[in-house]
Design a protein around this motif. Structure first.
Motif, PDB file in Angstrom:
ATOM      1  N   UNK A 162       3.825  -2.974  -1.434  1.00 22.55           N
ATOM      2  CA  UNK A 162       2.891  -3.962  -0.872  1.00 22.55           C
ATOM      3  C   UNK A 162       3.350  -4.541   0.456  1.00 22.55           C
ATOM      4  N   UNK A 163       4.590  -4.990   0.614  1.00 21.65           N
ATOM      5  CA  UNK A 163       4.987  -5.591   1.903  1.00 21.65           C
ATOM      6  C   UNK A 163       4.907  -4.630   3.073  1.00 21.65           C
TER       7      UNK A 163
ATOM      8  N   UNK B 285       1.238  -5.616   6.753  1.00 17.59           N
ATOM      9  CA  UNK B 285       1.089  -5.882   8.170  1.00 17.59           C
ATOM     10  C   UNK B 285      -0.142  -5.224   8.768  1.00 17.59           C
ATOM     11  N   UNK B 286      -0.715  -4.212   8.119  1.00 18.39           N
ATOM     12  CA  UNK B 286      -1.932  -3.563   8.639  1.00 18.39           C
ATOM     13  C   UNK B 286      -3.157  -4.469   8.544  1.00 18.39           C
ATOM     14  N   UNK B 287      -3.213  -5.295   7.497  1.00 23.11           N
ATOM     15  CA  UNK B 287      -4.307  -6.273   7.310  1.00 23.11           C
ATOM     16  C   UNK B 287      -5.683  -5.620   7.466  1.00 23.11           C
ATOM     17  N   UNK B 288      -5.886  -4.536   6.742  1.00 21.61           N
ATOM     18  CA  UNK B 288      -7.167  -3.832   6.821  1.00 21.61           C
ATOM     19  C   UNK B 288      -8.337  -4.724   6.412  1.00 21.61           C
TER      20      UNK B 288
ATOM     21  N   UNK C 250      -4.645  -2.378   0.153  1.00 22.38           N
ATOM     22  CA  UNK C 250      -3.240  -2.032  -0.069  1.00 22.38           C
ATOM     23  C   UNK C 250      -3.087  -0.823  -0.990  1.00 22.38           C
ATOM     24  N   UNK C 251      -3.978  -0.721  -1.955  1.00 22.96           N
ATOM     25  CA  UNK C 251      -3.854   0.345  -2.967  1.00 22.96           C
ATOM     26  C   UNK C 251      -4.666   1.575  -2.618  1.00 22.96           C
TER      27      UNK C 251
ATOM     28  N   UNK D 278      -7.706   4.366  14.013  1.00 21.04           N
ATOM     29  CA  UNK D 278      -6.501   5.191  14.109  1.00 21.04           C
ATOM     30  C   UNK D 278      -5.476   4.795  13.050  1.00 21.04           C
ATOM     31  N   UNK D 279      -5.352   3.491  12.808  1.00 21.32           N
ATOM     32  CA  UNK D 279      -4.415   3.024  11.789  1.00 21.32           C
ATOM     33  C   UNK D 279      -4.840   3.486  10.407  1.00 21.32           C
ATOM     34  N   UNK D 280      -6.152   3.408  10.138  1.00 19.07           N
ATOM     35  CA  UNK D 280      -6.667   3.862   8.838  1.00 19.07           C
ATOM     36  C   UNK D 280      -6.406   5.352   8.662  1.00 19.07           C
TER      37      UNK D 280
END
Length: 1127
Positions: free
Chosen positions: A3-4, A8-11, A495-496, A110-112
């Motif tokens: 989880x941690x 930081x991505x905070x989708x 997160x999951x 891009x992050x996704x």
């Protein structure tokens, strides 16, 4: 991945913020596009002819705009640089917002992709939905930006003005200009941009495959599945409606369609990677011809997709598939949606009736309500969108529906039901969450094979929050707030859903399914309005006024839909949700559109309802008119001449039906016009009284008031129309006939009180009161004005010419028959019954207005008489002092220069006689309606004595006159004569003129004897030239004049009596037969004058004119007329 490391991505946070921000930017670009395309709202700089060279230069050179070397072309911009910067600043920074939004979307996508996120609408619903919403928002924004024609001019002109003002260009200009150039061909650019994201987008879209195929079915399949029916499975009616894909059940089909079509539009490569993608794409293409970008901006999806695919290599088969789908959509999409709407009307009506009767079912079956709302919203939105954009079609009926009002109405009914029964929902779902959802979630968590500490803490907090709910909190209307829980779940989904998550949702779908169920139940407790807006918000229709108006007008022509017509005004209450915080400039425009449409709808409904009422009243009027006495002559004639009638009937003459025949009906299935009117009125009244009021953009709208206002206006016009007044021909209906018609109207309108839901008594009082005034509330004519004008211009004007005479015996004016002129019976408009009817119609206020107009004419005549007196002042002074010198009087009479004194006095007498008749009618009406008021007024009048102060006397007489009681001094006449003193004359001179006027009249009386029409008519108890009206004129004008001057009335009337007697007695010594031929008739005027006045007595007359002369004169007149009175 723990989880941690992914926190930081905070989708979740980014998707939430970017979706809201993107919607705001999209609205701003839409506002810019619409503002610049409308000449009325376009920035003034773009319309200025002086700016045209600069605009052309900016368009041509953009983005390479060298301000310093282009002063010749940019001179007008330099002149107004400050104003341009201020005016175009909001536009420029809106485009900068687009640039910033694009940067953030790039980064997030891009992050996704880098985290290889898992998407499944059935499991991580919020995450998948937000992802697809962001893609559609971004694509819509780019396409809308490309449609904004003035984008280069707005940005280029601001850049030039900014550099001129600050010495340097804005820091964002270079990148902004580059973005505009890149998006000149937006679809190609978007396809390039989304190439790397194809895998993520296609996986999200593929999760819709089963759901979209199940939802996108025709009405036949819906009917076989008994969709939305609670009665089809009566045994499970109390079982809670649940689903593994709870939120997907009410997810908008239009939204899914937009996801699919726009997703594959920017990711066409996915179509060749999976047969399921191709099948999903083809299915979506067959449902619609246009896809919404924003509001009324739509994408002709087949056309733009074909253009894109044709420009790409290797997509020939896809183009063929596209054309096939387009043909299918053109041929069958309209009928598909028409069938759906037909099914929904019946199914939702059944659902609404059942829940209204048993609101307790709303607890377990709440899902059905939101499904019904979502399905209806989708169909209405599809219909309006295609009705706006599809202009040429062979099946126009597919894009028009005169029964859509029923769907809108049922939606409003369900929304209202949910709001009213919010207590049922709260109690049921509070228990459900605590006693079922919490237990199921706890069991699922315990059965997880792997559950890291962080995820376990979050899931355990969910269980504890739900378990702590109680029934008492729901009953006490405790404020629930589950927004933190839902946000935590959204975060947990993100997160999951990443690759290598320790607790991946992809392998633990049960967590996602139960949490989606819990989210739905929590929304029913604390976010009911948001849920209603999500499933049934129709605010976008604010931007489709034309098709909405067409549907409304088509619906108003369908009798069975009238009861649902209130749905269209209620629809306008949704429009306030269109306003976005990022574009407050739209508020006034949207408010004007919403209120304008609402007013138009309600006014049309009220107009039709009022038309039904007025048509029905007209029918009742016609029936009552058949019962008028004037129509019975033919019936009486037939009854007396039966044989003759039988003989005539053989010749084919149609027999006139008797009143009442219209009520005989052999077959009840045969509907009459009255049946149709009553039905339409009942439906419209039901609709207008459906809600007491509602709110549109902070304005409270009361539908019933529209009907009240329209009914008042139309009723007033109908009353005026009953008078049938023609100013050109001076024709008018008899007051008694108008009164009968008015009674029919009032009786019928009062009978509708229970149906209309209005204060009908107030409306009738208001309208009838307006008819007593010169003008109604709208400034139109009233019965008071019409009859005042007619009696003055037609009746009394003809009386002044001798065509009409006053018949005291008949208490009416009668017409003197003349050859070659159309027959007109003055008695039919002036007898006792007509005066009584006139008083009923126009009331005391109207009678006062009539009286004031009559008195104005009297005042005009008195003013002319005073001018004649001034012309003959010296002669009249000598005549007044020579009353005892007959020879001197005879010598002075020829020196009088005018002989129309008596004519003017006669006109005054005719006016006063008519007023007395009208006052008599008013008194009878007043006595009938207010006997308790009439008694005290009469008693007060009797108290007045000669010793009473004159002001008190006039006040009492004014009250008595208002009730129609005759007074010895007319206060109205006193008032007008007091204000008509001769210009420049003193009070003494005016008094002298009043005295000499009586002298003038008295010495002129003998002139009447030479007039051949000065013959007394025993049948009418009057004279053929109306000189019997002189008595009333002399008495009342004298009383008024001497009251004004505070002189003794009786003294001056005695003087008049003496002069008149001397003048008439001298006539007996005249040997000229022509001058004396009607001497006896004229002598009778002395008796009329004394009888008219309360100040004169027969004894006073006897002292100067022996009564034996009057007796002999009366006998001679009777002998001449061939009628000797019998003793």
């Amino acid at each position: 991945m723990s989880l941690p490391s992914v926190y930081q991505n905070k989708f979740a946070e980014k998707l939430t913020i970017l979706n809201d921000r993107g919607r705001g930017v999209l609205v701003r670009i839409y506002h810019i596009k619409k503002t610049c395309s409308d000449p009325k709202t376009r920035p003034s700089f773009l319309c200025d002819k002086a700016m045209e060279p600069s605009i052309k230069f900016i368009n041509k050179k953009f983005p390479n705009l060298d301000v310093r070397s282009s002063t010749q072309h940019l001179g007008p911009v330099h002149k107004d640089k400050g104003d341009i910067v201020r005016a175009l600043g909001p536009y420029y920074y809106s485009f900068v917002d687009v640039l910033e939004f694009r940067d953030h979307v790039y980064e997030l996508l891009n992050t996704i992709d880098a985290n290889q996120c898992y998407f499944d609408i059935h499991v991580n619903y919020d995450f998948t939905k937000s992802y697809l919403d962001l893609i559609v928002t971004y694509v819509s924004l780019v396409l809308l930006l490309a449609r904004t024609e003035d984008r280069r001019v707005l940005i280029g002109m601001y850049h030039c003005a900014h550099e001129m003002s600050h010495g340097s260009s804005d820091s964002s200009f270079a990148r902004l200009a580059q973005m505009l150039l890149e998006y000149d061909h937006p679809l190609k650019k978007l396809a390039e941009e989304f190439g790397p994201h194809t895998k993520a987008v296609s996986s999200a879209l593929l999760s819709l495959h089963f759901l979209f195929a199940r939802r996108n079915q025709g009405s036949e399949q819906w009917r076989s599945d008994q969709l939305l029916s609670l009665l089809s499975t009566a045994s499970t009616m109390l079982s809670p409606a649940s689903s593994d894909t709870m939120a997907c059940e009410y997810l908008s089909l239009e939204v899914m369609e937009r996801w699919i079509l726009m997703g594959f539009l920017v990711c066409p490569g996915a179509l060749g990677t999976s047969p399921q993608c191709l099948e999903l794409w083809r299915l979506a293409l067959q449902g619609s011809l246009y896809v919404t970008l924003l509001r009324d901006e739509a994408l002709q999806i087949h056309k733009v997709t074909e253009e894109l695919l044709s420009s790409l290599k290797g997509y020939g088969k896809r183009v063929a598939d596209l054309k096939e789908c387009k043909e299918h959509a053109v041929a069958h999409s309209g009928s598909l949606h028409r069938g759906r709407r037909a099914y929904l009307r019946g199914a939702v009506r059944e659902l609404e009736v059942l829940l209204e009767d048993q609101p307790g079912l709303l607890g377990p079956k709440a899902l059905f309500v939101f499904m019904a709302l979502s399905f209806c919203r989708d169909e209405v939105s599809w219909l309006v969108r295609h009705a706006e954009h599809v202009t040429k079609t062979k099946t126009a009926e597919d894009f028009a529906d005169n029964r859509v009002a029923e769907i809108l109405f049922l939606m409003e009914q369900l929304r209202s039901l949910v709001r009213r029964q919010v207590g049922v929902l709260r109690r049921y779902h509070a228990q459900y969450l605590a006693r079922f959802d919490a237990l199921v979630l706890s069991e699922i968590v315990q059965n997880l094979s792997v559950c890291p500490e962080e995820e376990s803490i979050i899931l355990s907090s969910f269980v504890s929050s739900l378990s702590s709910l109680s029934d008492k909190g729901a009953d006490d209307k405790e404020h629930f707030d589950f927004a933190p829980l839902r946000l935590d779940w959204f975060r947990l989904q993100a997160y999951t859903s990443v690759a290598k998550a320790v607790l991946p949702l992809s392998t633990n779908p049960d967590v996602g399914r139960i949490m989606n169920l819990i989210v739905f139940h929590t929304k029913l407790l604390d976010s009911l309005e948001e849920l209603l807006a999500e499933t049934s918000d129709l605010s976008e229709l604010c931007f489709f006024p034309r098709p909405i108006e067409k549907m409304f007008m088509a619906m108003m022509e369908e009798p069975s839909m009238l009861r649902y017509s209130i749905a269209f005004p209620l629809l306008c209450s949704h429009f306030s949700r269109c306003v976005h915080p990022m574009c407050p400039e739209e508020y006034p425009q949207l408010q004007a559109v919403a209120l304008g449409l609402c007013n138009k709808f309600l006014e049309e409904m009220a107009r039709q309802a009022t038309a039904c009422i007025m048509d029905a009243c007209a029918e009742q009027h016609n029936l009552s008119e058949q019962l008028l006495p004037k129509h019975c002559a033919s019936t009486v004639s037939k009854a007396r001449n039966k044989r003759a009638l039988k003989h005539q009937s053989k010749k084919g003459e149609a027999e006139r039906g008797k009143p009442g025949a219209e009520s005989q009906r052999k077959d009840r299935s045969v509907t009459t016009n009255m049946d149709k009117l009553h039905l339409a009125l009942a439906e419209l009244s039901l609709s207008l009284n459906h809600v007491p009021n509602f709110t549109v953009f902070e304005h409270t709208v009361t539908p019933a008031e529209y009907l009240s206002s329209q009914l008042e206006t139309r009723f007033s016009k109908a009353i005026v129309a009953m008078a049938c007044y023609s100013q050109a021909t001076q024709e008018v209906a008899r007051p008694s006939e108008v009164l009968v018609g008015l009674g029919a109207y009032v009786t019928f309108i009062q009978s509708l009180m229970h149906l209309l839901g209005l204060d009908v008594a107030r409306i009738v009082r208001s309208v009838l009161l307006q008819q007593t005034q010169p003008r109604d509330a709208a400034g139109g004519q009233t019965l008071t004005t019409i009859y005042t004008n007619w009696y003055l211009e037609a009746l009394l004007r003809q009386a002044s010419t001798g065509a009409i005479v006053l018949a005291p015996a008949l208490q009416a004016f009668t017409t003197v028959p003349r050859e070659g002129e159309p027959s007109f019976s003055a008695a039919e408009f002036s007898d006792v019954s007509e005066m009584r009817a006139l008083a009923e119609l126009i009331g005391p206020y109207g009678m006062k207005f009539l009286s004031d107009n009559l008195m104005w004419h009297v005042s005009s005549q008195v003013a002319e008489l005073k001018k004649l007196v001034n012309e003959n002042m010296d002669t009249l002074v000598q005549l007044r002092s020579s009353s005892c010198k007959p020879e001197q009087m005879a010598a002075l009479l020829p020196r009088l220069t005018s002989d129309n004194v008596l004519k003017r006095m006669t006109i005054i007498g005719e006016i006063l006689s008519f007023r007395a008749m009208a006052q008599r009618g008013l008194r009878e009406v007043f006595s009938h309606h207010c006997p308790f008021l009439m008694g005290p007024i009469e008693c007060l009048t009797d108290v007045v004595s000669p010793d009473t102060d004159i002001q008190v006397t006039l006040s009492i007489f004014e009250l008595a006159t208002a009730a129609g009681i005759p007074c010895e001094i007319d206060p109205a006449l006193v008032h007008v004569l007091a204000g008509s003193k001769m210009d420049g004359s003193s009070s003494e001179e005016d008094y002298k003129a009043a005295c000499l006027l009586l002298v003038f009249v008295a010495v002129s009386l003998p002139l009447l004897a030479s007039d051949p029409t000065s013959t007394y008519n025993p049948d009418t108890d009057g004279y053929n030239n109306n000189i019997h009206c002189l008595a009333k004129a002399i008495i009342h004008v004298s009383a008024a004049l001497f009251t004004v001057h505070r002189k003794n009335i009786e003294t001056h009337l005695k003087e008049f009596l003496l002069l008149a007697s001397v003048s008439l007695l001298q006539l007996g010594q005249d040997g000229d037969k022509l001058r004396c031929r009607n001497r006896d008739s004229v002598s009778l005027l002395m008796q009329l004058i004394v009888a008219e006045s309360s100040f004169l007595t027969v004894d006073m007359l006897e002292t100067c004119f022996p009564y034996v002369l009057l007796r002999n004169a009366f006998r001679e007149v009777r002998r001449d007329s061939g009628r000797i009175p019998q003793h």
